[in-house]
Design an enzyme around this catalytic site. Structure first.
Site, PDB file in Angstrom:
ATOM      1  N   SER A 203       0.852  -1.194   0.000  1.00  0.00           N
ATOM      2  CA  SER A 203       0.000   0.000   0.000  1.00  0.00           C
ATOM      3  C   SER A 203       0.882   1.236   0.000  1.00  0.00           C
ATOM      4  O   SER A 203       1.995   1.205   0.544  1.00  0.00           O
ATOM      5  CB  SER A 203      -0.881   0.017   1.246  1.00  0.00           C
ATOM      6  OG  SER A 203      -1.570   1.250   1.346  1.00  0.00           O
TER       7      SER A 203
ATOM      8  N   TYR B  66      -2.025  -0.749  10.425  1.00  0.00           N
ATOM      9  CA  TYR B  66      -2.241  -1.116   9.017  1.00  0.00           C
ATOM     10  C   TYR B  66      -1.059  -0.627   8.185  1.00  0.00           C
ATOM     11  O   TYR B  66      -0.459  -1.391   7.418  1.00  0.00           O
ATOM     12  CB  TYR B  66      -3.547  -0.519   8.505  1.00  0.00           C
ATOM     13  CG  TYR B  66      -3.765  -0.734   7.018  1.00  0.00           C
ATOM     14  CD1 TYR B  66      -4.236  -1.944   6.530  1.00  0.00           C
ATOM     15  CD2 TYR B  66      -3.478   0.281   6.098  1.00  0.00           C
ATOM     16  CE1 TYR B  66      -4.412  -2.144   5.162  1.00  0.00           C
ATOM     17  CE2 TYR B  66      -3.660   0.093   4.736  1.00  0.00           C
ATOM     18  CZ  TYR B  66      -4.130  -1.122   4.280  1.00  0.00           C
ATOM     19  OH  TYR B  66      -4.296  -1.325   2.931  1.00  0.00           O
TER      20      TYR B  66
END
Ligand code: NAP
Length: 264
Positions: A138, A151
């Site tokens: 990501s 995350y």
């Protein structure tokens, strides 16, 4: 956007988290390119049945189910040519608000599961003498998104794992790369925006921060995965490919962004 110029007809492709979102787009594009796909998720993908698509119900939070997934894969297909580590979960919390239970849940799915899948895939690919792994990282693992603390950290870990595998197993004919999506139109981002006081404004604000002025479509992330897994990318390994509409290339300082209410 499911048409493809790639030929994966000789390839066995394992995709985790293929039931929806980015994983479903990846699976459908590999299937359109002729691959035999093994799809691992808890729920059955709603685009099935499709020729060459084999769903194995798997809860990736459970190590025994990951081992069983690979046992079944080896028995049925004799090996795996491409692994796409896509399944992931997101937690909207800062570090100080994150509980031990949060950590356990997220790290099991975002770190332990891809690690275990990579371990089994590398063992198989070493024997074959070739293979390609694409991990879904990501942009949050490169520059931290706000209030997604562990995350972000799990995705940075995914990027590190990618480079480690590329480094150690290039000599075995294995390539390993990561695709780092920006905000992509799936359940995951929808859930995040819906939790904001003004979801439409939040979505618009994030879109505006992208030079291309919009969020990504899952199919656009999938295209990058197919390319990295294909023979066209035969000398590309250990790379983090941001698919982000130019966002991480641009400075956060933007005189056009509305700063009313911000103290200067
Ligand atoms: P999504 O729509 O929430 O889909 C997540 C997928 O992961 C589902 O297929 C789900 O399948 C699977 N999954 C979750 N927990 C699982 C478990 N315990 N066992 C097996 N499968 C599990 O998410 P997405 O947006 O497509 O995200 C896919 C990947 O892209 C993730 O790694 C995410 O971190 C990354 N990413 C997304 C964005 C974004 O903006 N959407 C941005 C950057 C990176 P089941 O529920 O059926 O098990």
């Amino acid at each position: 956007m499911n048409q493809t110029t790639y030929d994966f007809s000789a390839k066995r492709v394992l995709i985790t988290g293929a039931s929806q979102g980015i994983g479903a787009a990846i699976a459908q594009q590999f299937l359109a390119a002729g691959a035999r796909c093994i799809l691992a998720s808890r729920s059955k993908p709603d685009y099935l049945p499709l020729e060459n698509a084999h769903w194995i119900a798997t809860d990736l939070a459970d190590p025994a189910q990951i081992e069983s997934l690979f046992d079944q894969l080896e028995t049925a297909f004799g090996g795996v040519d491409v692994l796409i580590n896509n399944a992931g979960v997101q937690l909207a919390k800062t570090v100080d608000a994150t509980t031990d239970e949060d950590w356990q849940w997220l790290s099991n799915i975002n770190m332990r599961a891809p690690f275990m899948c990579c371990r089994r895939a590398v063992q198989i690919m070493k024997k074959q003498g070739n293979g390609a792994i694409v991990n879904i990282g990501s942009i949050g693992g490169i520059t931290a998104d706000h209030e997604l603390a562990i995350y972000n950290a799990s995705k940075a870990w995914m990027h590190g794992l990618t480079k480690a595998i590329a480094t150690d197993h290039g000599k075995h004919g294995i390539r390993c790369n990561a695709v780092c999506p920006t905000w992509t139109l799936t359940e995951m981002s929808t859930e995040f925006f819906d939790a904001e006081p003004d979801p439409a404004a939040a979505r618009q604000g994030v879109s505006r921060r992208h030079p291309l002025q919009r969020l990504a479509q899952p199919q656009e992330i999938a295209q990058a995965c197919l390319w990295l897994a294909s023979d066209q990318a035969s000398f590309i390994s250990g790379q983090l490919l941001s698919v982000d509409g130019g966002m991480t290339a641009s400075s956060a300082v933007d005189p056009v962004i509305d700063i009313s209410g911000v103290q200067t």
